[in-house]
Design an enzyme around this catalytic site. Structure first.
Site, mmCIF file in Angstrom:
data_model
loop_
_atom_site.group_PDB
_atom_site.id
_atom_site.type_symbol
_atom_site.label_atom_id
_atom_site.label_comp_id
_atom_site.label_asym_id
_atom_site.label_seq_id
_atom_site.Cartn_x
_atom_site.Cartn_y
_atom_site.Cartn_z
ATOM 1 N N GLU A 237 26.985 -0.877 -5.922
ATOM 2 C CA GLU A 237 28.118 -1.385 -5.670
ATOM 3 C C GLU A 237 28.989 -1.432 -6.828
ATOM 4 O O GLU A 237 30.140 -1.250 -6.856
ATOM 5 C CB GLU A 237 27.684 -3.042 -5.649
ATOM 6 C CG GLU A 237 26.999 -3.619 -4.355
ATOM 7 C CD GLU A 237 26.372 -5.051 -4.732
ATOM 8 O OE1 GLU A 237 26.205 -5.690 -3.403
ATOM 9 O OE2 GLU A 237 26.325 -5.641 -5.643
ATOM 10 N N ASP B 206 27.909 -5.640 6.735
ATOM 11 C CA ASP B 206 27.246 -5.760 8.108
ATOM 12 C C ASP B 206 28.022 -6.958 8.302
ATOM 13 O O ASP B 206 28.361 -8.158 7.935
ATOM 14 C CB ASP B 206 25.859 -6.152 7.932
ATOM 15 C CG ASP B 206 25.468 -7.154 6.931
ATOM 16 O OD1 ASP B 206 25.579 -7.033 5.690
ATOM 17 O OD2 ASP B 206 25.263 -8.303 7.234
#
Lengths: 248, 248
Positions: B15, B202
């Site tokens: 990330e 998601d």
């Protein structure tokens, strides 16, 4: 090295009160940051200093800082402020009647301490989530004190839902608590031996709501916990780590 | 007081990597305890120092220290070692398509940050479990950067089960993550303003397994996150806290 500094970590004041009273622990203004709600008590058993860290109250809600986040912080602070030879996490938990647990029994965590509410279905992360922090064998301690032994599984919820139950069963756990695995994670980072003592307030596999049983039996469980906790401290204080861990 | 020290907290190296590269952050040997897996990077934006803390890898499992326990510790260490004027938690999360989220969207946490996996059905403890840490209004920041706004709900699991979904809905959350509420708890203890940026990997309300979508979209989400994170730092650096918070 002799055990001359034992730090006990407890989540709730009600769990700690009989222990504080019986051992005559004194509240101290510690070097811990004043902005944290943590409470620190001090006493002595044989040659060993005993520090008790209680997670304290949440300012907004007025309830004890239970769960894994405060427990993580308390353990870090315990290690970095008091440099203990031994950590003890003492508290209450749910037991499984089908595995022999009764209300008021005091267990010592054995084999592994695991999480049941960190489900991360990606290889590597799955095992990290469960944690499986290795517990040393404290067989002699368990025998001498009449403690039952079992695997502890930790999650941040007091209630039980089917998925948690499934994970606890996969964890082969006999005790369900809300802090032990977080404490075990930090203890492992610093390689400090951890004893976990859990007194049973409720039976997870009964039909009764956990919260009702927990509130009803908290006082009895905390009283029983205090006896075993003091006995465990007496067993360990002044011994070496090698003398309290049984090696196969 | 001007914002001259911004600490960014991120859970996963993947990330953080596009952010580290784009800003040219340098890894530093920090004063943080060597026994902790945390990684620290340093850079500068305008007048402000920027420290990035990444939770690092678990030694036994070789995966990033995701979840609320490492996030709690990182936030405590961030505050106590770097004395920031502003904390930013940047990371990825799940979104709800029914509430307008799409893969790659970057949200800023608004209103409250809550837990959805700390169910403690005892009055006071129930509310403590959910947490509901108040988020300042960063309306101008959101508008200038084209960020979507929403309530973040935090739990230690990547997957979704019916009970978590029920709690997330009760939390009125649009984003599901694994760290923000733990960070918000520590930030609140020290009264440090916290900005949360979450890039969507998601959709929780799709039929696709979270872990598959997460792995597939992590790179895209982290790239989008980096852009908004740098824009947010540019927006804040050198301003005062009062200048970045909109008061009704």
């Amino acid at each position: 090295m002799k055990i001359l500094m034992i730090v006990v970590i407890m989540a709730m004041f009600q769990e700690a009160e009989p222990f504080i009273n019986r051992l005559g622990l004194q509240k101290i203004v510690s070097s811990l940051d004043k902005q944290l709600p943590i409470e620190v008590f001090k006493g002595k058993v044989n040659e060993s200093d005993v520090i008790l860290i209680v997670n304290g109250k949440d300012k907004r809600f007025g309830v004890d800082n239970v769960g894994t986040q405060p427990a993580t912080l308390s353990t870090y602070l315990a290690i970095n402020n008091f440099n203990p030879n031994l950590l003890i996490n003492a508290g209450t938990g749910g037991g499984f009647h089908a595995k022999g647990a009764n209300i008021g029994d005091v267990y010592i965590g054995s084999d592994f301490i695991r999480f049941h509410d960190r489900r991360i279905p990606i290889p590597g992360f799955k095992e990290y989530g469960v944690g499986s922090y290795r517990v040393p064998d404290f067989d002699q301690l368990a025998t001498d004190l009449g403690l039952k032994k079992g695997i502890i599984s930790t999650g941040n919820s007091l209630d039980i839902i089917p998925k948690d139950l499934e994970m606890i069963k996969a964890n082969e756990a006999v005790i369900k608590d809300m802090e032990a695995a977080a404490i075990a994670w930090v203890a492992e980072l610093y390689n400090i031996p951890l004893i976990t003592l859990k007194s049973i307030t409720d039976l997870v596999d009964s039909k009764k709501p956990t919260q009702d049983e927990f509130m009803k039996n908290l006082s009895l469980a905390s009283e029983n916990l205090q006896k075993k906790l003091i006995a465990a401290i007496n067993f360990c204080a002044g011994k070496t780590i090698n003398e309290i861990i049984d090696r196969a």
